[in-house]
Motif scaffolding. Sequence first.
Motif, PDB file in Angstrom:
ATOM      1  N   ILE A 133       0.782  -0.856   0.197  1.00  0.00           N
ATOM      2  CA  ILE A 133       0.391   0.289  -0.176  1.00  0.00           C
ATOM      3  C   ILE A 133       0.822   1.026   0.490  1.00  0.00           C
ATOM      4  N   HIS A 134       0.761   1.904  -1.324  1.00  0.00           N
ATOM      5  CA  HIS A 134       1.593   3.069  -1.139  1.00  0.00           C
ATOM      6  C   HIS A 134       0.313   4.307  -0.856  1.00  0.00           C
ATOM      7  N   PHE A 135       1.420   5.825   0.406  1.00  0.00           N
ATOM      8  CA  PHE A 135       0.590   6.460   0.464  1.00  0.00           C
ATOM      9  C   PHE A 135       1.035   7.688  -0.281  1.00  0.00           C
ATOM     10  N   GLU A 136       0.780   8.427  -0.921  1.00  0.00           N
ATOM     11  CA  GLU A 136       1.204   9.797  -1.402  1.00  0.00           C
ATOM     12  C   GLU A 136       1.062  11.118  -1.255  1.00  0.00           C
ATOM     13  N   PRO A 137       2.354  12.068  -1.111  1.00  0.00           N
ATOM     14  CA  PRO A 137       2.772  12.870   0.063  1.00  0.00           C
ATOM     15  C   PRO A 137       1.178  13.722  -0.022  1.00  0.00           C
ATOM     16  N   ARG A 138       1.269  14.381   1.010  1.00  0.00           N
ATOM     17  CA  ARG A 138       0.577  15.734   0.968  1.00  0.00           C
ATOM     18  C   ARG A 138       1.483  17.075   0.974  1.00  0.00           C
ATOM     19  N   GLU A 139       0.077  17.899   0.628  1.00  0.00           N
ATOM     20  CA  GLU A 139       0.641  19.236  -0.119  1.00  0.00           C
ATOM     21  C   GLU A 139       0.949  19.779   1.606  1.00  0.00           C
ATOM     22  N   HIS A 140       0.099  19.529   2.865  1.00  0.00           N
ATOM     23  CA  HIS A 140      -0.193  20.173   4.035  1.00  0.00           C
ATOM     24  C   HIS A 140      -0.126  19.148   5.116  1.00  0.00           C
ATOM     25  N   GLU A 141       0.046  19.598   6.113  1.00  0.00           N
ATOM     26  CA  GLU A 141       0.135  18.457   6.992  1.00  0.00           C
ATOM     27  C   GLU A 141      -1.272  18.302   8.047  1.00  0.00           C
ATOM     28  N   ALA A 142      -1.582  17.258   8.175  1.00  0.00           N
ATOM     29  CA  ALA A 142      -3.252  17.159   8.990  1.00  0.00           C
ATOM     30  C   ALA A 142      -3.006  17.426   9.595  1.00  0.00           C
ATOM     31  N   ALA A 143      -4.139  17.939  10.487  1.00  0.00           N
ATOM     32  CA  ALA A 143      -4.546  17.820  12.572  1.00  0.00           C
ATOM     33  C   ALA A 143      -5.562  16.736  12.429  1.00  0.00           C
ATOM     34  N   MET A 144      -6.204  16.073  12.677  1.00  0.00           N
ATOM     35  CA  MET A 144      -7.235  15.678  13.272  1.00  0.00           C
ATOM     36  C   MET A 144      -8.049  15.476  14.889  1.00  0.00           C
ATOM     37  N   ASP A 145      -9.394  16.136  14.655  1.00  0.00           N
ATOM     38  CA  ASP A 145      -9.444  15.140  16.426  1.00  0.00           C
ATOM     39  C   ASP A 145      -9.760  13.785  16.256  1.00  0.00           C
ATOM     40  N   SER A 146      -9.649  13.139  17.779  1.00  0.00           N
ATOM     41  CA  SER A 146     -10.020  11.777  18.450  1.00  0.00           C
ATOM     42  C   SER A 146     -11.008  10.994  17.081  1.00  0.00           C
ATOM     43  N   SER A 147     -11.908  11.351  16.970  1.00  0.00           N
ATOM     44  CA  SER A 147     -13.005  10.531  15.721  1.00  0.00           C
ATOM     45  C   SER A 147     -12.149  10.640  14.359  1.00  0.00           C
ATOM     46  N   GLN A 148     -11.745  11.674  14.364  1.00  0.00           N
ATOM     47  CA  GLN A 148     -11.142  11.539  12.752  1.00  0.00           C
ATOM     48  C   GLN A 148     -10.557  10.328  12.283  1.00  0.00           C
ATOM     49  N   VAL A 149      -9.408  10.732  13.729  1.00  0.00           N
ATOM     50  CA  VAL A 149      -8.584   9.706  14.087  1.00  0.00           C
ATOM     51  C   VAL A 149      -8.846   8.247  13.609  1.00  0.00           C
ATOM     52  N   HIS A 150     -10.103   8.058  14.198  1.00  0.00           N
ATOM     53  CA  HIS A 150     -10.737   6.716  14.537  1.00  0.00           C
ATOM     54  C   HIS A 150     -11.209   6.207  13.098  1.00  0.00           C
ATOM     55  N   SER A 151     -11.703   7.557  11.709  1.00  0.00           N
ATOM     56  CA  SER A 151     -11.780   7.183  11.089  1.00  0.00           C
ATOM     57  C   SER A 151     -11.063   6.319   9.913  1.00  0.00           C
ATOM     58  N   MET A 152     -10.097   7.551  10.351  1.00  0.00           N
ATOM     59  CA  MET A 152      -8.751   7.120   9.797  1.00  0.00           C
ATOM     60  C   MET A 152      -8.238   5.347   9.975  1.00  0.00           C
ATOM     61  N   ALA A 153      -8.156   4.830  10.809  1.00  0.00           N
ATOM     62  CA  ALA A 153      -7.967   4.404  11.069  1.00  0.00           C
ATOM     63  C   ALA A 153      -8.753   2.987  11.172  1.00  0.00           C
ATOM     64  N   ALA A 154      -9.896   2.763  10.849  1.00  0.00           N
ATOM     65  CA  ALA A 154     -10.533   1.724  10.280  1.00  0.00           C
ATOM     66  C   ALA A 154     -10.931   2.009   9.158  1.00  0.00           C
ATOM     67  N   GLU A 155     -10.458   3.458   8.328  1.00  0.00           N
ATOM     68  CA  GLU A 155     -10.278   3.188   6.166  1.00  0.00           C
ATOM     69  C   GLU A 155      -8.661   1.942   6.292  1.00  0.00           C
ATOM     70  N   LEU A 156      -7.652   2.533   7.642  1.00  0.00           N
ATOM     71  CA  LEU A 156      -6.281   1.396   7.001  1.00  0.00           C
ATOM     72  C   LEU A 156      -6.129   0.490   7.103  1.00  0.00           C
ATOM     73  N   GLU A 157      -7.413   0.220   7.908  1.00  0.00           N
ATOM     74  CA  GLU A 157      -8.069  -1.301   8.654  1.00  0.00           C
ATOM     75  C   GLU A 157      -8.367  -2.067   7.024  1.00  0.00           C
ATOM     76  N   MET A 158      -9.393  -1.239   6.234  1.00  0.00           N
ATOM     77  CA  MET A 158     -10.573  -1.979   5.181  1.00  0.00           C
ATOM     78  C   MET A 158      -9.261  -2.126   4.122  1.00  0.00           C
ATOM     79  N   ALA A 159      -8.083  -1.264   3.878  1.00  0.00           N
ATOM     80  CA  ALA A 159      -7.162  -1.242   3.063  1.00  0.00           C
ATOM     81  C   ALA A 159      -6.247  -2.045   2.834  1.00  0.00           C
TER      82      ALA A 159
END
Length: 114
Positions: free
Chosen positions: A67-93
Motif C-alpha cells: 500500500i503506497h501513500f502519496e505525499p501530502r502538500e499540508h500536514e493533517a490535523a485531526m480530532d480523535s473521531s477523525q483518527v478513528h475513522s482513518m484507522a478504520a479506513e486503513l484497516e479496510m485498505a
Amino acid sequence: MPYRSRATLQSWLDEFTQTHALGSLVRVIPQDGSDGEDTGLIVFPVAGGTTTTYLQPNDSPGDRWRIHFEPREHEAAMDSSQVHSMAAELEMAAALCDFIEMKSEEHMARLQRR
C-alpha cells in the motif's frame, strides 16, 4: 512483476466489495506497465479523501503487494473521531491488500498449471 490486467483487478475489487463496504471512491485506474500493457492500480482514498493510497505489487518476484501513500502538500490535523475513522479506513485498505494478494497468488498458480 506478473501481468494483471485492469479488468482482472476490477473483477477482484468487485468481488471484495460484495462483502465489504468500501464506498464509491475506491476504484481501479489505468496504469501503463513497463511493457506498455495496461496493468491498473487500485486507488483507495483515506482520511475523508485527503490522502490517496494505491495498491501495487512490488517489481521483484515473490514480493507482496504494498500500500503506497502519496505525499501530502499540508500536514493533517485531526480530532480523535477523525483518527478513528482513518484507522478504520486503513484497516479496510489492509484487508483489501490481503485479499488482492490472495487473488494474485491464486491467479499465478493457475497460470503455472497451464
